[in-house]
Motif scaffolding. Structure first.
Motif, PDB file in Angstrom:
ATOM      1  N   GLU A   8      76.152 -10.176  -0.602  1.00  0.00           N
ATOM      2  CA  GLU A   8      75.623  -9.495   0.369  1.00  0.00           C
ATOM      3  C   GLU A   8      75.325  -8.200  -0.383  1.00  0.00           C
ATOM      4  OE1 GLU A   8      74.386  -9.937   3.190  1.00  0.00           O
ATOM      5  OE2 GLU A   8      75.400 -11.694   3.270  1.00  0.00           O
ATOM      6  N   ALA A  13      68.221 -12.518  -1.150  1.00  0.00           N
ATOM      7  CA  ALA A  13      68.531 -13.813   0.476  1.00  0.00           C
ATOM      8  C   ALA A  13      69.379 -15.016  -1.237  1.00  0.00           C
ATOM      9  CB  ALA A  13      67.480 -13.717   1.027  1.00  0.00           C
ATOM     10  N   ARG A  81      72.353 -21.130   7.795  1.00  0.00           N
ATOM     11  CA  ARG A  81      71.188 -20.360   8.249  1.00  0.00           C
ATOM     12  C   ARG A  81      71.068 -19.522   6.492  1.00  0.00           C
ATOM     13  NH1 ARG A  81      70.923 -19.219  13.403  1.00  0.00           N
ATOM     14  NH2 ARG A  81      69.868 -17.395  13.173  1.00  0.00           N
ATOM     15  N   ARG A  86      67.344 -17.455   6.812  1.00  0.00           N
ATOM     16  CA  ARG A  86      67.543 -16.983   7.606  1.00  0.00           C
ATOM     17  C   ARG A  86      68.690 -16.004   7.733  1.00  0.00           C
ATOM     18  NH1 ARG A  86      67.395 -21.540  13.001  1.00  0.00           N
ATOM     19  NH2 ARG A  86      67.773 -19.954  14.393  1.00  0.00           N
ATOM     20  N   LEU A  87      68.547 -15.045   7.154  1.00  0.00           N
ATOM     21  CA  LEU A  87      69.846 -13.634   7.262  1.00  0.00           C
ATOM     22  C   LEU A  87      69.404 -12.730   7.874  1.00  0.00           C
ATOM     23  CD1 LEU A  87      70.136 -13.642   3.156  1.00  0.00           C
ATOM     24  CD2 LEU A  87      71.120 -15.140   4.636  1.00  0.00           C
ATOM     25  N   ASP A  88      69.591 -12.971   9.439  1.00  0.00           N
ATOM     26  CA  ASP A  88      69.530 -12.358  10.819  1.00  0.00           C
ATOM     27  C   ASP A  88      70.336 -11.431  11.090  1.00  0.00           C
ATOM     28  OD1 ASP A  88      70.192 -14.456  11.761  1.00  0.00           O
ATOM     29  OD2 ASP A  88      68.252 -14.601  13.066  1.00  0.00           O
ATOM     30  N   GLY A  89      70.281 -11.135  12.420  1.00  0.00           N
ATOM     31  CA  GLY A  89      71.990 -10.125  13.216  1.00  0.00           C
ATOM     32  C   GLY A  89      72.693 -11.528  13.829  1.00  0.00           C
ATOM     33  N   VAL A  90      72.426 -12.665  13.764  1.00  0.00           N
ATOM     34  CA  VAL A  90      72.784 -13.837  13.343  1.00  0.00           C
ATOM     35  C   VAL A  90      74.098 -14.387  12.811  1.00  0.00           C
ATOM     36  CG1 VAL A  90      73.556 -16.337  15.101  1.00  0.00           C
ATOM     37  CG2 VAL A  90      71.929 -14.818  16.151  1.00  0.00           C
ATOM     38  N   PHE A  91      73.225 -14.030  12.283  1.00  0.00           N
ATOM     39  CA  PHE A  91      74.009 -14.793  10.402  1.00  0.00           C
ATOM     40  C   PHE A  91      75.241 -13.463   9.783  1.00  0.00           C
ATOM     41  CE2 PHE A  91      74.574 -14.091   5.851  1.00  0.00           C
ATOM     42  CZ  PHE A  91      74.509 -15.701   5.327  1.00  0.00           C
ATOM     43  N   TYR A  92      74.421 -12.015  10.158  1.00  0.00           N
ATOM     44  CA  TYR A  92      75.807 -11.337  10.192  1.00  0.00           C
ATOM     45  C   TYR A  92      76.785 -10.971  11.109  1.00  0.00           C
ATOM     46  CZ  TYR A  92      73.033  -9.960   5.962  1.00  0.00           C
ATOM     47  OH  TYR A  92      72.091 -10.188   4.754  1.00  0.00           O
TER      48      TYR A  92
END
Length: 125
Positions: A8, A13, A81, A86-92
């Protein structure tokens, strides 16, 4: 955990996706090792564990439940994911939960290691 945080902080990505995929493969080694560790601790404690041995066994139950119910599902979700990039808010959000659960397990395993050394010292006396 180290691989996740490092990817990270320093990767893109694709590196994050590769890291999450490799973590899944690592589970195939990690899970049996943790199971064997728990089993060896149980056998070493004997038929009626007491003192530090019972404390260690209780911690191992928490570690196992945390791993099966939190860490493994998170690892699968994050790998899927990340593979889709798809490294979005849900992922984080899920990764934050995974890192917290992993930190709890690491802390409990550290306490078990410490108590295991204490038990060995007592037995040597």
């Amino acid at each position: 955990m180290t691989a996740s945080v490092a990817s990270e902080l320093y990767g893109d990505a694709l590196i994050i996706a590769a890291t999450k995929g490799r973590i899944l493969w690592g589970l195939m080694v990690l899970i049996p090792c943790l199971a064997l560790t728990g089993l060896s601790g149980y056998r070493a404690a004997g038929g009626a564990p007491r003192g530090l041995a019972i404390v260690k066994l209780k911690r191992m139950r928490i570690i196992g439940i945390n791993g099966i119910c939190m860490l493994v599902p998170c690892a699968f979700f994050l790998a899927a994911r990340a593979a889709e990039l798809r490294l979005d808010g849900v992922f984080y959000g899920v990764q934050s939960v995974e890192l917290l659960a992993g930190s709890v397990n690491l802390g409990l395993m550290t306490l078990n290691f410490r108590d295991g050394l204490r038990i060995v010292r007592v037995r040597k006396r």
